[in-house]
Every structure is written in structure tokens, then in C-alpha cells.
Write an enzyme that holds these catalytic residues in place. Structure first.
Site, PDB file in Angstrom:
ATOM      1  N   GLU A  45      83.474 -24.223  29.367  1.00  0.00           N
ATOM      2  CA  GLU A  45      82.056 -23.908  29.443  1.00  0.00           C
ATOM      3  C   GLU A  45      81.839 -22.395  29.290  1.00  0.00           C
ATOM      4  OE1 GLU A  45      78.380 -24.857  32.591  1.00  0.00           O
ATOM      5  OE2 GLU A  45      80.471 -25.313  33.121  1.00  0.00           O
ATOM      6  N   LYS A 114      73.525 -28.433  28.038  1.00  0.00           N
ATOM      7  CA  LYS A 114      73.870 -29.077  29.300  1.00  0.00           C
ATOM      8  C   LYS A 114      72.638 -29.793  29.838  1.00  0.00           C
ATOM      9  CE  LYS A 114      76.217 -27.725  33.623  1.00  0.00           C
ATOM     10  NZ  LYS A 114      76.878 -26.558  34.282  1.00  0.00           N
ATOM     11  N   CYS A 168      80.168 -29.852  31.922  1.00  0.00           N
ATOM     12  CA  CYS A 168      80.485 -29.735  33.349  1.00  0.00           C
ATOM     13  C   CYS A 168      79.734 -30.695  34.262  1.00  0.00           C
ATOM     14  CB  CYS A 168      80.282 -28.298  33.786  1.00  0.00           C
ATOM     15  SG  CYS A 168      81.108 -27.912  35.354  1.00  0.00           S
TER      16      CYS A 168
END
Length: 635
Positions: A45, A114, A168
Site C-alpha cells: 500500500e 481503497k 488493506c
């Protein structure tokens, strides 16, 4: 190659907010992945900038550097067919998003933001980043070009390669975006992550990755930031994992100061088959996704993956012991239910001194232990015939005497000779008639004896014999309850070995039974020794069990099964031997389906079973020609 695709998870050495340094480290790993013919390499990330920049994400200078770093990576990828998924902050409509960008052949193919931005405990990303949930059918301008942008992107290549990207925290939610990606057809899922290290989190993280790969019936690739990130308040360990359908194939070492990259070859063909054959995958909701075509990715010529030669048997002794205990528990529970339903406490079974009848007796004995019943209610009959040897006859009796069951010896030679006379068969002609008369005579005795005492005839045949049709139709093929029918031959050996450890008093006779060649003992002995050895006639059971597993579990074509067997067994068997036995297996598997179509009840034990009422419904008159042709192209 046969549906295998090589993927890589990379953890580059990074310096906080030092974009130039970070990009060079990433490019080095990308080149390594390209030389290894990886189709895709995943980075952590925000890997271009580093994850732990904090309020530096407010700085225009950092974003200019990120843009320059991205440009450097795109330019360097001009002649690279390995796709890379890199992490970076991206501006879109006046908001900053934490993204994964897919790069290949000098192009930015797509950018995925994300979805779930955490704002709890040590995570406070909403201070800088907006959540991408619901962003669909958008584009973002990067390096002067409009690029597909949103959470609705899938990337499609050759060899059935379809992958999705999440970031994530997305994985840690109740319904991760990767679940929707999988339902839309992605067999590969990538997660760019920045997961800090606290005590025991590593184990939970790996279980999360493995579980998501299993739930999605997919391969899941995970890469998290390493120790070069800021340690102001937390430490990042650089965890990297590649999982497939619940199993971790590869995992990197955490807390390394230098860069690392791990590789695994994932079986996309197997995953596609599992999705159709198992579970309720096909009933899941399919959401709309934009499909981005990849350029041709590298293809592998050699497999970088361990192929277990004994897929039914756990490799670790501790796991084998646990598995054996559970199998005996399944068998005991199954037989208890059947006895209770019938309303009897009596069992009859034939014991030969061989592996299968030994396991069946041990399972019945274990059932009686759990029920608190007298083992004398177990009636074991050994029926010596023309091929019986002293060794197996003695072992059958020793085992029965030691367990305290009722033991009977009933010879079948006289009855068989009378039957030969009645049908006009010369007993000197050792044909299939000579063999099958003995098997059916034994079954008749056992059936009639079960009727006489008001009991149930427990069958002893195993799943490997069922797959090969290595039984006499309406002879040993038939019983009132087939307790071993879900257990392959390779696993039976370990079950008997485990029983020898549990019951020391019978350990010597069990080990001698284990050392006895597998045989139906239907042909006369030679100098007192077994003359009819099954594995000399049919081939090694370890090969046949291997063929069975990959044919049924993953629907693999014969040529792929041959390739996998060569990889698994190495120099133990040459390619010609494997191909010969594989052809025999296929011919018998198809031609003997009629026996499986009317097989008796029996418990499923593992992930594969051949009952026509359960796992395997196949026409008895299906033709094997197409499967043999696949092999004959090379052999």
C-alpha cells in the site's frame, strides 16, 4: 501452462517520503519478477510514497514527486509484459484516494481506490483519504491520459487470468470488495496492504488471507509494508503471502531490512472447476464490472510449486494422527446410526488378513467400543480358497482372537468346485470365472450368515478399488453397509499404522498385515507365497490415488495429470510408466462405472467420494476416447 500462472508479492526496502529511492527499489523487484516469468507482481500500500508519510500527504511537493515516480515506472515498463500493481495517492475530483494502479507495457491500465478507509486506534487515514466505495464508471487523469478509475475494475489476460484489486482494510471488512470481484469472475485477488505488527496479529492475518481465498475459491496475493516505514508509533513487518483456496502456498519472512519478493504458481484451471463443482459459488450475486484487457503476460515453462504425491494423506505425522482419529470417529458414527436404525447389535464381515478387511474390522471394533457393546457380537469369517496363503490366514485369525470377536473359518473350495461342475467350467482354467466364483461364494456366505444371526454385513472395499472397478460385481462389490468406501488405499495404510499405535496388543500382527502385498488371493500360491499381486497387475495404488484426486477434485485433463504426476513423483517413475498406468486408470474408471452406479451405502470421509447418491454422477456408458486421445497426442 495447464492453467498455472506465476504471481509475485514484493516488499521493497523503502524510505519515508523518498519517492526516488522507493521507485528504484520497486523497479529492481519488478525486473526480478519479469525474469522469473511472473504474470503479475504486487507491491504494498502506498509503496511509491511510503505509507507512513502522515501529514506530508498534504504537501504538493510529495504529490509532484509521486507523479514523477509513477512516470518513471511507466516508462521503465515499456518492454515489460509482467504487470505490476503499485500503491500511490491519487487526486480525483478534489479528493485524495489511496489507490492501487495496474501498470504494464508502458501503460497505466487502471486505478482502484481503497473502499474502506479506517479511522480507529492507530489508523486515522480519513485525515487524508476519501473512501472509494461506490466509485464506478469513472476515469482519472494521470500523466496526461484518462485512465479507468473505480472499484468496478477487473483485469483480464490469457490462461484464464482475471484479477481484482483491493487495499488493506478492504480485506478486514464484513464483505470485502474481493468477494464481489470473485463472484464477477476474478480467480486472482490482490491486496496492497500496510498492516502493522503487534503480538499474535501475524497469525490472525494469515488466517484472514487463507480464509478469503477459500471463501472466494480464488488465489489471494498479499503484500504489506516493511520495516523501512516510520516507527514513530508502530512497526511494519513486511508480511507477504500467496494463498490458494484456503492454503498458504508461499509466505515471506517478516522484519527484513532488505527487499524481498516471493513467487507462487497458482492453478487457475483448478479454481474455475471448483467454483462449478463445489459450494454455492454460482448462486452469488454478480455485480457489473468493467473489464480491462491486459497485454500478453509471461507464460511459465517449468512449475515452481510443490505437488503432493499423496494428496489424500497429510504429510505431517501430527496432522495424520488427527486425521486418522477423525476418520475412525466418522466411521463409528456412521455405523452406530445404521445399527440403531436397523435395530441390531450384530455385524458380520469377511476378514482375509489384508489391509481393507483389517481396517473394516478395526472400524467396527471401535464402533462397539463407543457403544459399550460386547465385541463377541462382531462375527468375523475367514473363507480360505484356492489362493489363500498361510500368512494371510494366520494373520486374520490372530487379529480376530486378539480383539476378542467371534471368529469362524469356512472354506469355500468344495462349494466352488461344485459350482464349477454345475456351470461346466474347468477349474484348471484360471479365468475371470475361476476368480469371480470365489468372490461371489464368499459374499453369499456372509449375506446368509448375516440373515441367520439377524445382523448386518459390513463391506470392506475401499474407494481406490471402487475407482478402478477392482471388485467382483455382486460379489465383494456388494454388502449391507460399505464402511471403507470413502477411503483411498494410500490412506488406509496410515489408518492401520495409527491403529497399531493405539492398540499395542495387536501392533505386531497389524505391522505384518501392512507388510503383506495387496492381493485378492484368487489364484493358487506359488511355493506358498502370494502369486497375484494387485499392484503388479494394475500399477501402484499411489499413482492411481493421485490420478483419482486430480481427475475428480479439479477436473484436470489427462495431459495435465501426467504433468503433475511427473512433477510430484520425480524420478520414482518415468514418464512412460506414468502414462501407461494413467491410460489403464482411465479405461477402468470409465468402463467400471456400472459398479459404482449401484454401490451400497457408506460414509463419505474426505472431499472426494464416488457414491452415485452423493458426489459422483456419471453415465455407465460414457466413452473414454476423448480422455485417451489427450494423452496419445504425446504417447
Amino acid at each position: 501452462m495447464f492453467g498455472f500462472v506465476r504471481v509475485a508479492a514484493a516488499v521493497p526496502k523503502v524510505r519515508v517520503a523518498n519517492v526516488g529511492f522507493n521507485v528504484e527499489q520497486m523497479l529492481d523487484l519488478w525486473r526480478i519478477a519479469s525474469r522469473q516469468n511472473a504474470s503479475v507482481i504486487l507491491f504494498p500500500e502506498l509503496s511509491i510514497s511510503s505509507y507512513s508519510c502522515g501529514d506530508l500527504f498534504y504537501q504538493e511537493g510529495l504529490h509532484r514527486a509521486v507523479e514523477e515516480g509513477l512516470s518513471r515506472m511507466v516508462e521503465a515498463s515499456t518492454s515489460c509484459s509482467t504487470a505490476a500493481i503499485v500503491g500511490l495517492p491519487v487526486w480525483h475530483r478534489g479528493r485524495l484516494y489511496n489507490c492501487g494502479a495496474v501498470l504494464q507495457e508502458g501503460q497505466i491500465l487502471g486505478v482502484v481506490p481503497k473502499s474502506f478507509v479506517p479511522e480507529h486506534k492507530e489508523y486515522y487515514e480519513k485525515r487524508w483519504f476519501a473512501g472509494g466505495m461506490g466509485l464506478e464508471n469513472e476515469t482519472v487523469r494521470l500523466l496526461g491520459r484518462e485512465v479507468p478509475f473505480g472499484t468496478d475494475l477487473l483485469f483480464c489476460g490469457s490462461e484464464g487470468l482475471v484479477f481484482g484489486v483491493e487495499v488493506c482494510e478492504d480485506l478486514w471488512t464484513v464483505v470485502p470488495p474481493s468477494s464481489w470481484q470473485a463472484l464477477a469472475g476474478a480467480t486472482l485477488l490482490f491486496n496492497l496492504s500496510a498492516s502493522d505488527e503487534i503480538v499474535a496479529k501475524s497469525e490472525y492475518r494469515s488466517s484472514l488471507v487463507a480464509t478469503q481465498s477459500a471463501r472466494c475459491m480464488a488465489a489471494y496475493v498479499y503484500a504489506s509494508c516493511g520495516v523501512g516505514e516510520s516507527t514513530t508509533d508502530v512497526v511494519f513487518g513486511g508480511d507477504a503471502m500467496i494463498a490458494e483456496n484456503g492454503a498458504i502456498l508461499e509466505r515471506g519472512e517478516r522484519f527484513l531490512d532488505e527487499s524481498q519478493v516471493i513467487f507462487a504458481d497458482v492453478d487457475l484451471q483448478r479454481l474455475r472447476t471448483l467454483r462449478v463443482a463445489e459450494g454455492s459459488f454460482i448462486d452469488g450475486e454478480i455485480r457489473p464490472f468493467r473489464r480491462i484487457e491486459l497485454y500478453d503476460t509471461p507464460r511459465i515453462s517449468q512449475l515452481n510449486r510443490y505437488i503432493d504425491p499423496h494428496p489424500f494423506v497429510p504429510s505431517k505425522k501430527s496432522e495424520r494422527s488427527k486425521r486418522c482419529r477423525e476418520i475412525f470417529a466418522i466411521q463409528a458414527a456412521a455405523l452406530r446410526k445404521r445399527l440403531a436404525h436397523i435395530g441390531t447389535e450384530k455385524c458380520v464381515l469377511g476378514v482375509s488378513g489384508g489391509l481393507d478387511s483389517t481396517l473394516a474390522l478395526l472400524a467396527v471394533y471401535r464402533t462397539y467400543e463407543t457403544m459399550g457393546l460386547d465385541p463377541k457380537e462382531i462375527v468375523c469369517v475367514t473363507m480360505p480358497g484356492f489362493g489363500t496363503t498361510e500368512r494371510t490366514l494366520e494373520n486374520a485369525e490372530k487379529l480376530c482372537r486378539a480383539l476378542g470377536v467371534t471368529f469362524r473359518e469356512i472354506g469355500i473350495e468344495e462349494a466352488c468346485m461344485e459350482h464349477f461342475r454345475q456351470i461346466g467350467h474347468d477349474p484348471k482354467e484360471h479365468s475371470i470365472v475361476y476368480e469371480n466364483v470365489q468372490a461371489r461364494e464368499r459374499t453369499q456366505i456372509l449375506m446368509d450368515l448375516a440373515n441367520k444371526i439377524g445382523g448386518i454385513l459390513v463391506g470392506t472395499g475401499d474407494m481406490s478399488e471402487s475407482a478402478l472397478g477392482w471388485s467382483t460385481y455382486n460379489g465383494d462389490h456388494m454388502s449391507m453397509y460399505a464402511i471403507n468406501v470413502g477411503i483411498p488405499k494410500t490412506l488406509i495404510r496410515y489408518l492401520v499404522e495409527w491403529a497399531a499405535e493405539q492398540y499395542p496388543d495387536i501392533s505386531p500382527v497389524l505391522h505384518d498385515i501392512l507388510a503383506t502385498p495387496v492381493s485378492p488371493e484368487l489364484l493358487p500360491p506359488q511355493e506358498g507365497a502370494i502369486s497375484q499381486k494387485t499392484e503388479e497387475l494394475l500399477g501402484p495404488y499411489e499413482l492411481h490415488d493421485f490420478f483419482l484426486y486430480h481427475l475428480i477434485k479439479s477436473g484436470a485433463r489427462p495431459k495435465k495429470i501426467l504433468f503433475l504426476a511427473k512433477t510430484a513423483f520425480g524420478s520414482k517413475y518415468d514418464e512412460t510408466q506414468i502414462a501407461t498406468w494413467l491410460k489403464l486408470f482411465l479405461r477402468r474408471f470409465f468402463s467400471q462405472q456400472f459398479k459404482r452406479s449401484c454401490m451400497p451405502d457408506g460414509p463419505k470421509v474426505g472431499t472426494i467420494a464416488l457414491s452415485p447418491r452423493g458426489d459422483w454422477r456419471m453415465p455407465s456408458d460414457a466413452e473414454v476416447a476423448m480422455w485417451l486421445k489427450d494423452l496419445e497426442e504425446e504417447h
